[in-house]
Design a protein around this motif. Structure first.
Motif, PDB file in Angstrom:
ATOM      1  N   THR A 243       7.466 -37.704-117.876  1.00 16.51           N
ATOM      2  CA  THR A 243       7.502 -37.480-116.423  1.00 16.51           C
ATOM      3  C   THR A 243       8.265 -36.203-116.087  1.00 16.51           C
ATOM      4  O   THR A 243       7.919 -35.491-115.145  1.00 16.51           O
ATOM      5  CB  THR A 243       8.145 -38.678-115.695  1.00 16.51           C
ATOM      6  N   LEU A 246       5.945 -33.263-116.982  1.00 17.34           N
ATOM      7  CA  LEU A 246       4.824 -33.167-116.051  1.00 17.34           C
ATOM      8  C   LEU A 246       5.264 -32.991-114.610  1.00 17.34           C
ATOM      9  O   LEU A 246       4.437 -32.821-113.712  1.00 17.34           O
ATOM     10  CB  LEU A 246       3.944 -34.415-116.168  1.00 17.34           C
ATOM     11  N   THR A 248       6.514 -35.196-112.464  1.00 20.18           N
ATOM     12  CA  THR A 248       5.928 -36.225-111.622  1.00 20.18           C
ATOM     13  C   THR A 248       6.684 -37.526-111.826  1.00 20.18           C
ATOM     14  O   THR A 248       7.580 -37.611-112.670  1.00 20.18           O
ATOM     15  CB  THR A 248       4.438 -36.417-111.951  1.00 20.18           C
ATOM     16  N   ILE A 253       1.727 -40.316-113.265  1.00 21.58           N
ATOM     17  CA  ILE A 253       1.389 -39.785-114.594  1.00 21.58           C
ATOM     18  C   ILE A 253      -0.117 -39.738-114.820  1.00 21.58           C
ATOM     19  O   ILE A 253      -0.668 -38.716-115.242  1.00 21.58           O
ATOM     20  CB  ILE A 253       2.064 -40.629-115.701  1.00 21.58           C
ATOM     21  N   ARG A 256      -1.784 -37.054-112.870  1.00 21.01           N
ATOM     22  CA  ARG A 256      -1.457 -35.740-113.400  1.00 21.01           C
ATOM     23  C   ARG A 256      -2.196 -35.479-114.716  1.00 21.01           C
ATOM     24  O   ARG A 256      -2.681 -34.362-114.970  1.00 21.01           O
ATOM     25  CB  ARG A 256       0.056 -35.635-113.608  1.00 21.01           C
ATOM     26  N   LEU A 257      -2.328 -36.504-115.556  1.00 20.15           N
ATOM     27  CA  LEU A 257      -3.048 -36.356-116.823  1.00 20.15           C
ATOM     28  C   LEU A 257      -4.537 -36.120-116.595  1.00 20.15           C
ATOM     29  O   LEU A 257      -5.164 -35.340-117.316  1.00 20.15           O
ATOM     30  CB  LEU A 257      -2.836 -37.592-117.699  1.00 20.15           C
ATOM     31  N   TRP A 260      -4.806 -32.587-115.619  1.00 21.15           N
ATOM     32  CA  TRP A 260      -4.567 -31.743-116.784  1.00 21.15           C
ATOM     33  C   TRP A 260      -5.790 -31.735-117.711  1.00 21.15           C
ATOM     34  O   TRP A 260      -6.165 -30.682-118.243  1.00 21.15           O
ATOM     35  CB  TRP A 260      -3.345 -32.258-117.530  1.00 21.15           C
TER      36      TRP A 260
END
Length: 388
Positions: A243, A246, A248, A253, A256-257, A260
């Protein structure tokens, strides 16, 4: 016969006793004690360790009615002070009692335990099921931990074979006169010679980690007690690091992944396009430099996959043989369009051994790897002359 004190009190850590016998064997020295609380390995549970008159206990084994203790050396005195490695013992007690409880709950869900392994890092049970769903595993874990919170009493005692036969044991008793029963009050009766905590509350926690198929059954990986606590702590640390990297929260998570992953796919597409364009430029430059019926070039760090692609691209545009090498990976590639009378694969097969190379290929494309760049370069120079 060694008096096995762990049957009477699994929490006993210090005692004094006398040495009955000393044995010298090929693998070391052993002592037999009149009374021992050291558990010998068996029944899925590892042996205890500790000290006898401050001498480390390396191994504990059971031979008939005696318990043998492997030591670094023989004690000088005949009466000795013994001490268990309590942290190791209590860990084993937590895992073994947790396994009993987990197996009992699994059985209620139609999954009979076939085997148990107590390892240094984790424990496993193999259960007689072809598959367990995520929902089933969650229900099993919840129920097992509910029994921990209820703090059922756990007791061990010996009964006659006839009395054992009248108990609802999962496995029938062995053909012995006295059977040791480990009873988890209100949960199960189990024939077991291992060490256990005195109540389910001392198990602390049961955490299922993962499952895998094993010979048509399901293997469940789990941890109990302090192992489960340490597992949670390590996962929290890893999650905190993720976290933080990233930038976040835990809840953000996955989003965000996903973002990404999309960015990486887009970058990969752009990179592939740029590599394709660069290969076109490189191919054009190498085509202009062909001489003697071949194209030969050494790259500093081009990966083998790209080397093969470029070689095929060049071979498709001319009648020349294409010989390429990459210094970073110690690899050599040979290709042609099919018009050459010599097979690339046959050429490599015939000459690679002389240069300690390994590889092969087809008539039109062959590749090989070498232990060093010097060997790869020697083969490259040889092939360069052979195909000129």
């Amino acid at each position: 016969m060694t008096t096995r004190l762990y049957f009477e009190d699994a929490y006993l850590t210090r005692w004094t006793t006398r040495i009955k016998d000393k044995l010298e064997r090929e693998d070391g020295v052993y002592v037999v004690l009149e009374a021992s609380a050291f558990y010998p390995h068996g029944g899925g549970q590892p042996n205890d360790t500790g000290w006898i008159d401050s001498i480390p206990v390396l191994d504990v084994i059971s031979e008939g009615e005696e318990v043998l203790h492997k030591l670094e050396r023989f004690p000088e005195a005949s009466e000795v002070a013994c001490e268990l490695d309590w942290d190791r013992r209590f860990d084993h007690m937590q895992q073994h009692s947790g396994q009993h409880l987990l197996s009992a709950v699994c059985l209620k869900h139609g999954a009979k335990t076939l085997s148990f392994h107590l390892g240094e890092e984790y424990c496993t049970i193999d259960v007689e099921q072809t598959e367990l769903s995520t929902e089933q595993l969650a229900a099993i874990e919840d129920e097992a931990n509910r029994h921990i919170y209820m703090n059922h009493k756990i007791s061990g005692y010996f009964v006659t074979r006839e009395a054992a036969a009248r108990l609802p044991l999962v496995k029938p008793p062995k053909a012995v006169d006295r059977v040791r029963i480990v009873e988890t009050e209100g949960v199960e009766y189990n024939g077991c010679g291992g060490t256990h905590v005195s109540a389910t509350g001392a198990i602390g926690l049961i955490k299922l980690l993962k499952t895998e198929k094993q010979k048509g059954n399901v293997r469940i990986y789990f941890k109990c007690g302090y192992r489960a606590l340490n597992e949670f702590r390590e996962q929290q640390q890893a999650l905190g690091a993720v976290t933080s990297r990233l930038k976040t929260s835990r809840d953000g998570i996955l989003e965000r992944l996903d973002k990404w992953e999309m960015e990486q796919k887009q970058l990969q597409t752009e990179l592939s396009t740029l590599k394709e364009a660069l290969d076109e430029v490189t191919a054009g430059q190498l085509l202009d430099k062909q001489e003697g019926g071949r194209i030969a070039h050494i790259f500093a760090d081009k990966p083998l996959k790209e080397l093969q692609s470029l070689a095929q691209k060049l071979a498709a545009q001319c009648e020349a043989a294409v010989l390429l090498a990459t210094e970073a990976e110690h690899k050599v590639v040979l290709a042609h369009s099919g018009g050459h009378p010599v097979s690339c694969g046959d050429f490599f097969k015939e000459h690679l051994a002389a240069y300690n190379g390994k590889g092969g290929g087809s008539d039109k494309l062959a590749q090989a790897g070498f232990g060093s760049w010097e060997e790869a370069l020697d083969f490259y120079e040889f092939a360069k002359q052979a195909w000129s």
